[in-house]
Design an enzyme around this catalytic site. Structure first.
Site, PDB file in Angstrom:
ATOM      1  N   GLU A  59       8.446  -7.257  -1.588  1.00  0.00           N
ATOM      2  CA  GLU A  59       8.822  -7.675  -0.238  1.00  0.00           C
ATOM      3  C   GLU A  59      10.303  -7.438   0.021  1.00  0.00           C
ATOM      4  O   GLU A  59      10.694  -7.005   1.102  1.00  0.00           O
ATOM      5  CB  GLU A  59       8.487  -9.136   0.007  1.00  0.00           C
ATOM      6  CG  GLU A  59       8.888  -9.548   1.414  1.00  0.00           C
ATOM      7  CD  GLU A  59       8.308 -10.862   1.861  1.00  0.00           C
ATOM      8  OE1 GLU A  59       8.389 -11.139   3.069  1.00  0.00           O
ATOM      9  OE2 GLU A  59       7.806 -11.610   1.016  1.00  0.00           O
ATOM     10  N   GLU A 108      -0.600 -11.210  -6.475  1.00  0.00           N
ATOM     11  CA  GLU A 108      -0.894 -12.618  -6.236  1.00  0.00           C
ATOM     12  C   GLU A 108      -2.372 -12.972  -6.419  1.00  0.00           C
ATOM     13  O   GLU A 108      -2.719 -13.918  -7.132  1.00  0.00           O
ATOM     14  CB  GLU A 108      -0.422 -13.025  -4.828  1.00  0.00           C
ATOM     15  CG  GLU A 108       1.084 -13.190  -4.707  1.00  0.00           C
ATOM     16  CD  GLU A 108       1.834 -11.890  -4.481  1.00  0.00           C
ATOM     17  OE1 GLU A 108       3.046 -11.949  -4.211  1.00  0.00           O
ATOM     18  OE2 GLU A 108       1.215 -10.812  -4.587  1.00  0.00           O
TER      19      GLU A 108
END
Length: 258
Positions: free
Chosen positions: A112, A132
């Site tokens: 990110e 994740e």
């Protein structure tokens, strides 16, 4: 105690380095605070025209937030990346152009952080991923919202749902990165992009970035009808006059950022 972040200025270029290579440059709260300070300085210093974000070591750009238990604690929680990502905290808007130089693993919050850059240069060793769901850890979804906007829909969803990674070559093919080079050439490639950016009027660049990103998610008719204060303010700057003079005199402009 080291913050894990190196911040230096080289002419009109700010250099921000994640410097925890033994921990895959995972971001601690202390690093997060230091990043916030770096982004704030970049925004506030008129002599900084562009920033390069890079990382120490060959193995990883950033493995996301530190989960080793070695985190030193924070004086304030700005969120991963000093607030630049907006993950779990306030979103800090960087007004100056940001170039990310990525090698090795850029995963989770590190992926990110790279996507927050305006230009991404990747080593051919780079791998981008969102692990994740694969490891059963799902929290703030900032990375997913950015990925679905910066990658083709099905590519982003496949990465999100399976936790799979994509290599640098595929990232370039999908338009995620601007250039792929060998790892030894990564720093030089980032510098070349910085030189291209600083060859343009810094105030015009900042005004253009503000206009484009502030209306990126809006319909075209709204974007076209919007008044952009930085663009209007640029009309009264010395750089605007210098640009006209340089064009008339057929010479390279000498920007002042004023």
């Amino acid at each position: 105690m080291s913050s894990g972040i190196e911040f230096t200025k080289d002419g009109h270029v700010a250099r921000v380095v994640l410097d925890r290579p033994k921990a895959l440059n995972a971001i601690t709260s202390r690093m997060d605070d230091a990043l916030f300070d770096a982004w704030t300085e970049i925004n506030d210093n008129p002599d900084i025209w562009v920033a390069i974000l890079s990382a120490g070591g060959e193995k990883a750009f950033c493995a996301g937030g530190d989960i080793s238990g070695e985190d030193e604690g924070a004086s304030r929680r700005m969120a991963l990346g000093g607030g630049l990502t907006g993950v779990g905290g306030p979103l800090l808007t960087l007004r100056k152009p940001l170039i990310a130089a990525v090698q090795g693993y850029a995963i989770g919050g590190g992926f990110e952080l790279a996507m927050c850059a305006d230009i991404i240069v990747a080593a051919d060793t780079a791998q981008f991923g969102m692990p994740e769901t694969k490891v059963g850890i799902i929290g703030e979804a900032g990375i997913m919202h950015r990925a679905i906007r910066q990658l083709p829909h099905h590519i982003a969803l496949a990465m999100i749902l399976t936790g799979s990674r994509i290599p640098a070559a595929d990232a370039e093919r999908y338009g995620l990165v601007n250039e792929v080079v060998g790892y030894p050439d990564l720093a030089a490639a980032a510098d070349r992009w910085a030189e291209r950016v600083t060859a343009a009027s810094p105030l015009a660049v900042q005004a253009a970035k503000d206009a484009v990103l502030s209306r990126a998610g809006w319909p075209l008719d709204v974007a076209l009808a919007t008044r952009y204060e930085p663009i209007e303010a640029y009309a009264a700057t010395k750089d605007r006059l210098e640009g006209r003079a340089a064009f008339a005199e057929r010479r390279a402009p000498r920007w002042q950022g004023r």
